[in-house]
Enzyme design. Structure first.
Site, mmCIF file in Angstrom:
data_model
loop_
_atom_site.group_PDB
_atom_site.id
_atom_site.type_symbol
_atom_site.label_atom_id
_atom_site.label_comp_id
_atom_site.label_asym_id
_atom_site.label_seq_id
_atom_site.Cartn_x
_atom_site.Cartn_y
_atom_site.Cartn_z
ATOM 1 C CB SER A 79 -13.587 23.989 78.672
ATOM 2 O OG SER A 79 -12.548 22.985 78.153
ATOM 3 C CG ASP A 123 -14.447 20.337 78.948
ATOM 4 O OD1 ASP A 123 -14.978 21.113 78.261
ATOM 5 O OD2 ASP A 123 -13.300 20.435 79.429
#
Length: 626
Positions: A41, A403
């Protein structure tokens, strides 16, 4: 030893919390050369920037990396919100993005009211028919109490009815209004109370006033219901028709976006020339590394950059760059990546067309050396719902990558070995524990539990959020607490209004977080610059490894006869012949060497634990690759 000048680094995800990392990395770079770098991320952005800065070290790469904090915190007016300006919606998602941004407004930071911004955001989120229905409901809500008290109310009420109405009115105040006393700001109360005040002004006696209160409550609930149904239906219809075309996110990461007057009224900051997120990441990678083209993994040389992403179609994590073969569609990737990056990849045509764009041929995703780093960073940075997912194809099917933090937000295990050569440092994020005001925490190297994260659960939202955090992070949390891990992970504390999804952090807050990051880097560097602490780390890892070898020895001795007999009689099936360089003709060709290995491992068996072994017994097991 030169090994004591090397380190690996892993960074936790956290959306805007990534501002913690540049100064921390610059501090570590004063003593260490980064060999392996990983993250997920927002940690993937920091990892990519660190690898690029290491590649461009001789040209001031780490000085440029530290300078990013100055860029975020300099300027005045709209330039104060450069962080928020990186997140730019597509035309299709503009209306929904306005609502998200409106809820982030605070008078003390942005100078705007969330209520007023939300009003304009909601106004622009539906079509004319929905606006007409809402306007009609608003007129009925505003005029209903006045209409009743001025024209429709009877001149007299029976005594019993007056008593009942008054009791109902008091009950409504206690049951409906009293619980809401602290949940709405005073401007909202003033606005909501207008029709009630007007209705009471025309009331002829107490019973009429009580009925006006009931009418007002009924119409208010009806207005709220109409608002909820209207926007709920609009949202459901929009997502049903557009979810896949917007890649399941509001912010694609590239494109051309200029805030309109309605966007500005809803709280979207004025444009100051800041590029979209993926474009900015690509530009910064090239600047830090000193390349004239989109930085590739091959350009990094012997710097090993590994990032985490999540394949939601398969329900599993993947490490980037891939070891597997994938195909991409230029139109699909052109929605989430800069056009120059997609053109540079120039993969060979795969002979089939994209399932999402049937007129577009699929192309082979480049191998590691030719794959642009920004592609991997963008695949790891796809915060669900906010940042669009990235589609790739294999076997004629679309796989949606989101993600990396979904499956491992802090992949501290990436570069771990049973007997490591040098430490893998971790930079993590956590809230302030109760009563602890330390902004940065570097745990002891032993098995102490002091400073362990603790969240007091005092509300249902907090309880539900803790369930989600535990569901996503328990494995990383347990791994980080082991001796030999915990002492090399620095934790930066954050308040509720710092990092995370707080896009509108003032420059002072960003700088405050960045300086905490520098302190975390200083603590790690100062601890491991001392040879006795590095030796202590290696000794702890050695003792942990010996404990695991001992447990393996117990198994080897107890089961030696079973597996020795198996090696003598087992004929390897033809389907498993590809496991060998030379296909076996008669049983396992290495059975003698395996028997010797089992015998030697079995000698490690001991009647009790070795002295000096930490009081934590981890598991040594086979795990699937990511």
């Amino acid at each position: 030893m030169e090994y004591d000048r090397y380190c690996d680094l892993t960074m936790r995800g956290g959306t805007t919390s990534g501002v913690v990392y540049p100064l921390a990395v610059a501090s570590l770079a004063r003593h260490y050369e980064f060999k392996q770098i990983g993250g997920a991320s927002a940690g993937a952005i920091a990892a990519g920037f660190t690898a690029a800065a290491e590649r461009g070290r001789a040209a001031g790469g780490f000085e440029k990396l530290a300078g990013l904090i100055d860029w975020f915190t300099s300027g005045s007016g709209a330039e104060r919100w450069r962080l928020a300006q990186l997140f730019q919606p597509a035309d299709k998602t503009r209306a929904l993005y306005r609502i998200v941004v409106a809820t982030m407004q605070k008078r003390e930071t942005t100078g705007r009211s969330a209520v007023s911004c939300l009003f304009f955001a909601l106004l622009g989120a539906v079509g004319m028919r929905a606006k007409a229905v809402l306007a009609l409901m608003a007129l009925l809500w505003l005029g209903g109490p006045v209409l009743w008290s001025a024209w429709l109310a009877p001149k007299a009420y029976p005594a019993w009815l007056t008593t009942v109405v008054l009791l109902l009115a008091l009950a409504c105040i206690v049951l409906v209004l009293w619980p809401l006393r602290g949940s709405l700001p005073w401007p909202a109360w003033v606005f909501v109370a207008v029709p009630l005040v007007l209705g009471l002004a025309f009331s002829r006696h107490y019973a009429t006033a009580a009925v006006v209160l009931l009418v007002w409550l009924v119409l208010t609930l009806a207005a709220v219901s109409a608002l909820t149904v209207t926007y709920g239906h609009a949202m459901q219809r929009y997502l049903r028709n557009n979810a896949r075309s917007i890649h399941f996110g509001l912010v694609p990461g590239t494109g051309d976006f200029t805030p309109s007057w309605l966007d500005r009224l809803a709280g979207v900051p004025k444009s100051t020339g800041v590029p979209p997120l993926a474009d900015w990441i690509a530009d910064q990678l090239d600047e830090l590394a000193g390349t004239k083209h989109a930085l590739t993994f091959g350009d990094l040389g012997d710097i090993n950059l590994v990032l985490m992403t999540t394949d939601l179609s398969e329900g599993r994590p993947y490490r980037l760059p891939f070891k597997e073969s994938w195909q991409y569609c230029e139109e699909c990737l052109g929605y989430v990546l800069p056009r120059r990056v997609v053109e540079q990849m120039n993969g060979a045509e795969a002979g089939v067309n994209c399932p999402l764009h049937e007129h577009m041929p699929l192309r082979e995703l480049p191998s590691r050396d030719r794959l642009p780093v920004v592609v991997a960073v963008r695949m790891s940075l796809s915060f669900p719902g906010l940042i669009a997912a990235v589609p790739l194809c294999r076997d004629g099917r679309v796989h949606w990558f989101s993600d990396g933090g979904i499956t491992s937000n802090f992949p501290i295990h990436f570069f771990d070995a049973l007997l490591p050569r040098w430490p893998t440092f971790g930079l993590s994020l956590q809230p302030y524990p109760n009563g602890d005001t330390a902004e940065v925490w570097l745990p002891e190297q032993d098995a102490s539990t002091k400073g362990t994260r603790y969240a007091p659960l005092t509300s249902m939202p907090g309880f539900l959020l803790s369930i989600l955090d535990t569901f996503l992070d328990w494995r990383d949390t347990m791994q980080s607490a082991l001796p030999g891990y915990r002492g090399r992970i620095a934790h930066v504390r954050q308040a509720d209004d710092e990092g995370g999804t707080n896009l509108f952090m003032p420059p002072a807050t960003i700088r405050r977080l960045a300086l905490r990051g520098r302190r975390a880097g200083d603590l790690l560097r100062e601890r491991f610059e001392q040879q006795q602490n590095t030796d202590r780390y290696r000794w702890i890892r050695l003792r942990m490894a010996v404990r695991e070898y001992q447990e393996l020895g117990v198994q080897a001795e107890d089961r030696d006869a079973m597996y020795a007999e198996l090696l003598e009689r087992f004929q390897i099936p033809e389907e498993l012949h590809e496991w060998f360089r030379t296909p076996p003709a008669d049983g396992d060709p290495h059975r003698e060497e395996i028997a010797v290995a089992l015998d030697h491992v079995g000698r490690l068996k001991d009647d009790g634990p070795f002295d000096g072994v930490p009081p934590v017994d981890p598991d040594l097991r086979l795990t699937p690759p990511e």
